[in-house]
Design a protein around this motif. Sequence first.
Motif, PDB file in Angstrom:
ATOM      1  N   THR A 575       3.194   3.386  -7.848  1.00 53.56           N
ATOM      2  CA  THR A 575       1.755   3.678  -8.356  1.00 53.56           C
ATOM      3  C   THR A 575       1.872   4.291  -9.744  1.00 53.56           C
ATOM      4  O   THR A 575       0.774   3.941 -10.504  1.00 53.56           O
ATOM      5  CB  THR A 575       1.536   4.984  -7.430  1.00 53.56           C
ATOM      6  OG1 THR A 575       1.833   4.712  -5.975  1.00 53.56           O
ATOM      7  CG2 THR A 575      -0.092   5.345  -7.512  1.00 53.56           C
ATOM      8  N   ARG A 587      -6.806   5.428  -5.255  1.00 58.81           N
ATOM      9  CA  ARG A 587      -5.692   4.573  -4.514  1.00 58.81           C
ATOM     10  C   ARG A 587      -6.388   3.356  -4.184  1.00 58.81           C
ATOM     11  O   ARG A 587      -5.506   2.098  -4.170  1.00 58.81           O
ATOM     12  CB  ARG A 587      -5.428   5.422  -3.169  1.00 58.81           C
ATOM     13  CG  ARG A 587      -4.737   6.767  -3.642  1.00 58.81           C
ATOM     14  CD  ARG A 587      -3.308   6.616  -3.840  1.00 58.81           C
ATOM     15  NE  ARG A 587      -3.249   7.802  -4.889  1.00 58.81           N
ATOM     16  CZ  ARG A 587      -1.757   8.345  -5.055  1.00 58.81           C
ATOM     17  NH1 ARG A 587      -0.727   7.819  -4.519  1.00 58.81           N
ATOM     18  NH2 ARG A 587      -1.622   9.431  -5.816  1.00 58.81           N
ATOM     19  N   GLU A 588      -7.371   3.103  -3.753  1.00 58.39           N
ATOM     20  CA  GLU A 588      -8.094   1.750  -3.467  1.00 58.39           C
ATOM     21  C   GLU A 588      -8.028   0.799  -4.612  1.00 58.39           C
ATOM     22  O   GLU A 588      -7.547  -0.317  -4.241  1.00 58.39           O
ATOM     23  CB  GLU A 588      -9.461   2.119  -3.094  1.00 58.39           C
ATOM     24  CG  GLU A 588      -9.797   2.382  -1.590  1.00 58.39           C
ATOM     25  CD  GLU A 588      -9.536   3.965  -1.474  1.00 58.39           C
ATOM     26  OE1 GLU A 588      -9.303   4.623  -2.301  1.00 58.39           O
ATOM     27  OE2 GLU A 588      -9.450   4.582  -0.355  1.00 58.39           O
ATOM     28  N   ILE A 590      -5.830   0.782  -6.832  1.00 57.09           N
ATOM     29  CA  ILE A 590      -4.506   0.534  -7.243  1.00 57.09           C
ATOM     30  C   ILE A 590      -4.236  -0.609  -6.295  1.00 57.09           C
ATOM     31  O   ILE A 590      -3.421  -1.651  -6.576  1.00 57.09           O
ATOM     32  CB  ILE A 590      -3.633   1.918  -7.121  1.00 57.09           C
ATOM     33  CG1 ILE A 590      -3.900   2.793  -8.288  1.00 57.09           C
ATOM     34  CG2 ILE A 590      -2.116   1.305  -6.968  1.00 57.09           C
ATOM     35  CD1 ILE A 590      -3.104   4.072  -8.110  1.00 57.09           C
ATOM     36  N   ILE A 591      -4.520  -0.406  -4.854  1.00 55.71           N
ATOM     37  CA  ILE A 591      -4.255  -1.265  -3.836  1.00 55.71           C
ATOM     38  C   ILE A 591      -4.706  -2.661  -4.252  1.00 55.71           C
ATOM     39  O   ILE A 591      -4.167  -3.697  -4.128  1.00 55.71           O
ATOM     40  CB  ILE A 591      -4.632  -0.933  -2.567  1.00 55.71           C
ATOM     41  CG1 ILE A 591      -3.757   0.326  -2.212  1.00 55.71           C
ATOM     42  CG2 ILE A 591      -4.318  -1.897  -1.621  1.00 55.71           C
ATOM     43  CD1 ILE A 591      -3.889   1.032  -1.014  1.00 55.71           C
ATOM     44  N   GLU A 592      -6.039  -2.748  -4.777  1.00 54.72           N
ATOM     45  CA  GLU A 592      -6.931  -3.726  -4.942  1.00 54.72           C
ATOM     46  C   GLU A 592      -6.088  -4.461  -6.161  1.00 54.72           C
ATOM     47  O   GLU A 592      -5.958  -5.700  -5.949  1.00 54.72           O
ATOM     48  CB  GLU A 592      -8.170  -3.502  -5.319  1.00 54.72           C
ATOM     49  CG  GLU A 592      -9.200  -4.639  -5.346  1.00 54.72           C
ATOM     50  CD  GLU A 592      -9.884  -4.572  -4.080  1.00 54.72           C
ATOM     51  OE1 GLU A 592      -9.394  -5.834  -3.408  1.00 54.72           O
ATOM     52  OE2 GLU A 592     -10.539  -3.821  -3.515  1.00 54.72           O
ATOM     53  N   ILE A 595      -3.000  -6.125  -4.738  1.00 55.59           N
ATOM     54  CA  ILE A 595      -3.362  -7.323  -4.019  1.00 55.59           C
ATOM     55  C   ILE A 595      -3.352  -8.483  -4.895  1.00 55.59           C
ATOM     56  O   ILE A 595      -2.956  -9.531  -4.789  1.00 55.59           O
ATOM     57  CB  ILE A 595      -4.469  -7.027  -3.120  1.00 55.59           C
ATOM     58  CG1 ILE A 595      -4.113  -6.003  -1.987  1.00 55.59           C
ATOM     59  CG2 ILE A 595      -5.051  -8.373  -2.218  1.00 55.59           C
ATOM     60  CD1 ILE A 595      -5.266  -5.564  -1.054  1.00 55.59           C
ATOM     61  N   HIS A 600       1.018  -6.377  -3.551  1.00 58.97           N
ATOM     62  CA  HIS A 600       0.959  -5.586  -2.484  1.00 58.97           C
ATOM     63  C   HIS A 600       1.819  -5.513  -1.192  1.00 58.97           C
ATOM     64  O   HIS A 600       2.318  -4.662  -0.742  1.00 58.97           O
ATOM     65  CB  HIS A 600      -0.508  -5.509  -1.862  1.00 58.97           C
ATOM     66  CG  HIS A 600      -0.737  -4.960  -1.009  1.00 58.97           C
ATOM     67  ND1 HIS A 600      -0.943  -3.384  -1.082  1.00 58.97           N
ATOM     68  CD2 HIS A 600      -1.440  -5.244   0.588  1.00 58.97           C
ATOM     69  CE1 HIS A 600      -1.322  -3.112   0.377  1.00 58.97           C
ATOM     70  NE2 HIS A 600      -1.717  -3.945   1.251  1.00 58.97           N
ATOM     71  N   GLU A 601       1.932  -6.823  -0.931  1.00 59.40           N
ATOM     72  CA  GLU A 601       2.848  -7.090   0.189  1.00 59.40           C
ATOM     73  C   GLU A 601       4.084  -6.708   0.152  1.00 59.40           C
ATOM     74  O   GLU A 601       4.633  -6.059   1.156  1.00 59.40           O
ATOM     75  CB  GLU A 601       2.645  -8.642   0.563  1.00 59.40           C
ATOM     76  CG  GLU A 601       2.815  -8.776   2.083  1.00 59.40           C
ATOM     77  CD  GLU A 601       2.552 -10.462   2.414  1.00 59.40           C
ATOM     78  OE1 GLU A 601       1.580 -11.253   1.832  1.00 59.40           O
ATOM     79  OE2 GLU A 601       3.537 -10.969   2.993  1.00 59.40           O
ATOM     80  N   VAL A 604       4.251  -2.810   0.080  1.00 54.96           N
ATOM     81  CA  VAL A 604       4.143  -1.792   1.264  1.00 54.96           C
ATOM     82  C   VAL A 604       5.424  -2.315   2.365  1.00 54.96           C
ATOM     83  O   VAL A 604       5.684  -1.284   3.114  1.00 54.96           O
ATOM     84  CB  VAL A 604       2.879  -2.354   2.078  1.00 54.96           C
ATOM     85  CG1 VAL A 604       1.725  -1.419   1.488  1.00 54.96           C
ATOM     86  CG2 VAL A 604       2.692  -3.625   2.410  1.00 54.96           C
ATOM     87  N   GLY A 609       6.781   2.348   0.229  1.00 51.89           N
ATOM     88  CA  GLY A 609       5.800   1.753  -0.321  1.00 51.89           C
ATOM     89  C   GLY A 609       5.358   2.019  -1.630  1.00 51.89           C
ATOM     90  O   GLY A 609       6.246   1.896  -2.303  1.00 51.89           O
ATOM     91  N   TYR A 610       4.246   2.219  -1.998  1.00 42.39           N
ATOM     92  CA  TYR A 610       3.689   2.534  -3.409  1.00 42.39           C
ATOM     93  C   TYR A 610       4.363   3.957  -4.020  1.00 42.39           C
ATOM     94  O   TYR A 610       4.337   4.022  -5.236  1.00 42.39           O
ATOM     95  CB  TYR A 610       2.219   2.832  -3.345  1.00 42.39           C
ATOM     96  CG  TYR A 610       1.316   1.417  -3.339  1.00 42.39           C
ATOM     97  CD1 TYR A 610       0.915   0.868  -4.373  1.00 42.39           C
ATOM     98  CD2 TYR A 610       1.106   0.979  -1.927  1.00 42.39           C
ATOM     99  CE1 TYR A 610       0.413  -0.230  -4.341  1.00 42.39           C
ATOM    100  CE2 TYR A 610       0.457  -0.271  -2.150  1.00 42.39           C
ATOM    101  CZ  TYR A 610       0.060  -1.004  -3.180  1.00 42.39           C
ATOM    102  OH  TYR A 610      -0.611  -2.033  -3.268  1.00 42.39           O
ATOM    103  N   ASP A 611       4.982   4.704  -3.202  1.00 42.56           N
ATOM    104  CA  ASP A 611       5.750   5.778  -3.674  1.00 42.56           C
ATOM    105  C   ASP A 611       7.152   5.639  -3.962  1.00 42.56           C
ATOM    106  O   ASP A 611       7.782   6.212  -4.475  1.00 42.56           O
ATOM    107  CB  ASP A 611       5.563   7.114  -2.366  1.00 42.56           C
ATOM    108  CG  ASP A 611       4.317   7.513  -2.104  1.00 42.56           C
ATOM    109  OD1 ASP A 611       3.410   7.580  -3.230  1.00 42.56           O
ATOM    110  OD2 ASP A 611       3.984   7.679  -1.168  1.00 42.56           O
TER     111      ASP A 611
END
Lengths: 730, 159
Positions: A575, A587-588, A590-592, A595, A600-601, A604, A609-611
């Motif tokens: 992150t 966070r959204e 960042i995920i976007e 992706i 992303h895949e 996670v 995960g992102y941490d």
Amino acid sequence: MPLINKIPAELNDLIQSDPLAGDDKGELLFACKTDLAPDGRIDESMLVVTRRQLVVATRSDEAWTLTHTLSLAAITGLTVEPLVGASALTAEVDGSSIRLLRYTHAVAQDMSDAVESLLHLIGPDGSPDHTEPVTEEPVPDWSSREAHLRTFRRLWTFCLPHWRTLVIAMVVTIAASAIDLLPPYLTMILVDQVLVDQSTFIWLPIIVALLAVSRIVHTGVTIISGRMMAVLGDRLAYDARSELLNVLQLLPLKYYDMQQTGGLMARIARDAKSIHYFWIDFAPQVVQQGLLVIGMTAVLFYLNWELALLVLVPIPAIIYASIHIKRYLMWFYGRSWDSWATFFERVNDALSGIRVVKIFAQEKRQSRDMQLENEKVFTAERNIHVRSRTVRPLLAFIVSVGGLLVWWYGGLQVQSGEMTTGMLMAFFLYLAMFYSPVQQLTSMADWIPEMMTAITRTFEVIDSPIEDYAPAGTVDVPRFEGRLELQDVNFGYVAHQPVLKGINLHVEPGEMIGLVGHSGAGKSTLIKLMCRFYDVDGGQILIDGIDVRRMDLMQLRSQIGYVEQDPFLFSGSVTDNIRFGNQEASREAIIEAAINANAHEFIVKLPDGYDTSVGERGGRLSGGERQRVAIARAILHDPRILILDEPTSALDLETEKKIQEALGRLMEGRTTLAIAHRLSTLRDADRLLVLKNGEPVELGTHEELLDRQGEYYRLVQLHTNVSSIVGVEG
Amino acid sequence: MSFLDPSAIRLERRDDQPPTLSIAGDLFFNVKIRQAFPLSFENRYITFFDQEDEYLGLVAEPSSCDESTFRIIRDEIEWRYFRPRITRVAEMEGRGGTSIFSVETDRGAVKIPMRDLREGMMELSSGRILITDEHGNRYEIPDLDRLDRRSRRLIRRLI
């Protein structure tokens, strides 16, 4: 020395009286001193430019002679040709080349300034109104004494915010020195007046009590002043480190090209500490011991001026010796610092490259190399310590001469009744106290050089010119459209070695340009210029029609995205790395971004995960993963102009495809400049710029350039051959 | 397929079997549920994978799912992420380079061996500490201030 506007009177007369040049010479515009005579001797020469003429003069045996006199209007071109160890300036006149002069790299920068100004003046259309302003007077040469004075002044400005603490600490220190003077005087009274007479014996306990009190007060006062100075010293060292750290972020990239990280680390760790030593150990000692010396000299003279004079006999010798020792030891301290810096660099290198070392089974050699540096440190340290341990006892010996003189002359005086035994005792007590501060002051001669070198070095970094973030006349460009223009761009890392020559390029918003060429062709340099890590030497780079040099650096760079060949990730979580350029991102978002970057895949699927903490330089992720995190970082940064250095390393097909997809999404709607290695990228590019030896040779689409069967055609053929062997053709 | 609508998904589970996920009518058996931010946003951003471990999608706000789905998500997370919460630190002793913490957790008492304290103890946010022992096991102190004084002192010394 930069361009000057005064030349020796003799030379001026010579130019004015030169019959070849006619009468119309015009006033002097500027001159530039160079350092080689026409026959290659190292001697002063000069390039002199007047309103109408260019004159080259050289000096031999104190006399000036003119070697070339050219009319500016007749010169059609000037070229600087890099030689080995020197450069040559050639002028084009009437279609032929005239070699004007040679000069060493020492004056290359000045000469390139001079040529730059000259270019506005030559030819039939030349006009002196365009010349750059020249320096009025040569910059004075700072002697080392002046440099030291400057360092002291800088030290003082560091202390200024804490002046209250400093004043209190100094007052307390002075009190401690004053109290120090008391015990010998009390001893004299004790010996001469109390101990000799039964009737005054009652004074004994009082005087002893007074002695005790003075010792207690002295101890207390010393503790207080010591603690105050300790806190102050730590505070100042902290301030120095903070300023260093701040400056290190703001220094231009150019600075880091010339410095090794290990050396800088040593600076932060060791040198900033010397400011602490200065204020905590050195300054209070000097004040306290200095005051003691002055106070004690006064008391000695008050007690017996003849004896006091004898006490002073060795002082000149002590001072003379310490000054010479300082100069003598200074050199060794410099060597020691250098050896430590190299040592750190070496160890830093060996540890960061430990994987490579092990793979190549070079542990033993690395060990040996490091051992070699260790030996150099040992030698340098030994040189200092052996010498200072020799010098100090010698000083002590000089000091002891004073004591012998006092014994001899004082003894005679006591014998003849001119002086009491108590006074002689007091004299000796003072003497012991007197020479100790003098010796201490001289032994400080040991560390003045070390300290001053370190402190000066610290200030050297702190005072280095930082990047010009907001140049005067900055144009506000909050959001680029993305139109890019390179006009006749010239650049070289070193003044006399151009790396890019005459680059012209016009890029429409959203267009993608692929940069192609052999390694060393200038692709990476061009990219560095775009990010304004360096400024062009000639021509200009325009974004939306505005010269990048007229933009706020932060504003410029915040709209440029850069995906490196081997992306650097910071230790921290995934992150943290994705939102590096945009701390506010949700966070959204960042995920976007992840992706879109096809990251992303895999993220996670990591246990955290992102941490997930990526480790130093992102070492816990694979190369392909690092790439995609870096792409996500660039996507979130949302730059208007994207600069892309495609990885050359072949990844597995699946990863390769994912990265290509990610890059495709990243480039959408953005002006992109990409150093392309993959055939697929080359095909997708709107146009390709082919560079060869820093010069643009071809510009066009993949198909156009292939049809032309030129430089690009050859490069692609080479690439296809290699790729078919590796089997990863895009 | 990236952000899923919480109202469009539904989880079902039979006893000890992995759950079945339906996304707008499509059924996926034996799904895996992972947190995107297991350390910083435990209760949000839940991701789903099918039995081949292919990514299916992400729900940002699982609490908006229907009640039983949300419960299954929580159970699955609890099942996948084993991270006992430390409630008390009884003792800390050093044994030849390894420090051993005797602690009580919500899953029972345990001894945590740690070789590198600097690497192994991570303050995620103020007062929230993640401990990784030398075997890679994870323990968490959700809020240091809520431990007893002695435990607090033992931990504070190390961070």
